[in-house]
Design a protein around this motif. Sequence first.
Motif, mmCIF file in Angstrom:
data_model
loop_
_atom_site.group_PDB
_atom_site.id
_atom_site.type_symbol
_atom_site.label_atom_id
_atom_site.label_comp_id
_atom_site.label_asym_id
_atom_site.label_seq_id
_atom_site.Cartn_x
_atom_site.Cartn_y
_atom_site.Cartn_z
ATOM 1 N N GLU A 120 -12.932 -6.423 38.039
ATOM 2 C CA GLU A 120 -13.456 -5.906 36.759
ATOM 3 C C GLU A 120 -12.482 -6.283 35.642
ATOM 4 O O GLU A 120 -11.311 -5.977 35.727
ATOM 5 C CB GLU A 120 -13.577 -4.376 36.721
ATOM 6 N N CYS A 152 -8.873 -1.602 47.429
ATOM 7 C CA CYS A 152 -9.807 -0.942 46.512
ATOM 8 C C CYS A 152 -11.167 -1.613 46.677
ATOM 9 O O CYS A 152 -11.243 -2.816 46.948
ATOM 10 C CB CYS A 152 -9.295 -1.101 45.079
ATOM 11 N N ASN A 153 -12.238 -0.819 46.498
ATOM 12 C CA ASN A 153 -13.577 -1.384 46.662
ATOM 13 C C ASN A 153 -14.436 -1.113 45.428
ATOM 14 O O ASN A 153 -15.661 -1.081 45.523
ATOM 15 C CB ASN A 153 -14.229 -0.798 47.923
ATOM 16 N N SER A 154 -13.775 -0.927 44.271
ATOM 17 C CA SER A 154 -14.552 -0.659 43.062
ATOM 18 C C SER A 154 -15.412 -1.885 42.759
ATOM 19 O O SER A 154 -15.032 -3.008 43.088
ATOM 20 C CB SER A 154 -13.622 -0.348 41.880
ATOM 21 N N SER A 155 -16.545 -1.687 42.187
ATOM 22 C CA SER A 155 -17.573 -2.721 41.924
ATOM 23 C C SER A 155 -18.129 -3.305 43.212
ATOM 24 O O SER A 155 -18.797 -4.352 43.176
ATOM 25 C CB SER A 155 -17.063 -3.879 41.058
ATOM 26 N N GLY A 156 -17.829 -2.707 44.352
ATOM 27 C CA GLY A 156 -18.348 -3.211 45.631
ATOM 28 C C GLY A 156 -17.670 -4.488 46.086
ATOM 29 O O GLY A 156 -18.119 -5.123 47.041
ATOM 30 N N ILE A 157 -16.576 -4.867 45.407
ATOM 31 C CA ILE A 157 -15.868 -6.106 45.783
ATOM 32 C C ILE A 157 -14.489 -5.716 46.335
ATOM 33 O O ILE A 157 -13.655 -5.189 45.580
ATOM 34 C CB ILE A 157 -15.669 -7.038 44.558
ATOM 35 N N PRO A 158 -14.238 -5.950 47.620
ATOM 36 C CA PRO A 158 -12.926 -5.574 48.163
ATOM 37 C C PRO A 158 -11.802 -6.370 47.486
ATOM 38 O O PRO A 158 -11.902 -7.582 47.329
ATOM 39 C CB PRO A 158 -13.027 -5.942 49.651
ATOM 40 N N HIS A 159 -10.771 -5.656 47.044
ATOM 41 C CA HIS A 159 -9.617 -6.313 46.419
ATOM 42 C C HIS A 159 -8.393 -5.411 46.576
ATOM 43 O O HIS A 159 -8.495 -4.325 47.145
ATOM 44 C CB HIS A 159 -9.889 -6.616 44.932
#
Length: 175
Positions: A120, A152-159
């Motif tokens: 993001e 972290c999995n915010s926005s559905g994207i693992p990072h």
Amino acid sequence: MPPTKHLKLLDIGCGEGKDAVFFARNGYDVTAFDISDAGVEKTKRLADKIGVHVNVFKADILDFRLDSYFDVIYSSGVLNYIKPEYRDEIFRNYKQYTNPYGVHVLNVFVNKPFIAPPPEKESNSFMWRSGELLTHYQDWFIKDSSEIVFDCNSSGIPHKHAMTKLIAQKIIKLD
Ligand SMILES: C[S@@+](CC[C@H](N)C(=O)[O-])C[C@H]1O[C@@H](n2cnc3c(N)ncnc32)[C@H](O)[C@@H]1O
């Protein structure tokens, strides 16, 4: 750690109020602010539901300055919204309005060359440099300082994120 005497705690950027309400439940006299109307409203609702008082209001971290004293200043995941050029002045204000032997308990997202930028993009968010937070506390006692990397999995994207954590105490020089 429940307080053994009356202690005033400020939660900067309280979000939906989970930490502010936790501190109030544990006996701190809690003040909290966030820029989000929804966050302020949810914090009030959570405090009411749990049956504690939190003095919560809407404010922008860039404009807000302390003019009364706190024993604990706490902030999690928010200080990246302070532009780098404002940090020195804002931290001097937070430190000035901390009671003797009070503590700052903070974390900041930091840039690391081995961690990809978060998916993001927020134009109002400015990552800290690793070690930068410590530079604001050279005259305080560093009770704890560490760096973590977490998923972290915010926005559905693992990072991944890297974060510096700090607990610093204002020690008054005794003559
Ligand atoms: C990652 S959340 C952390 C919330 C909370 N501290 C927690 O740990 O759950 C970031 C918070 O910073 C708030 N925020 C963003 N910009 C801000 C600003 N300029 N002033 C105050 N709060 C801000 C957002 O509304 C959001 O609640």
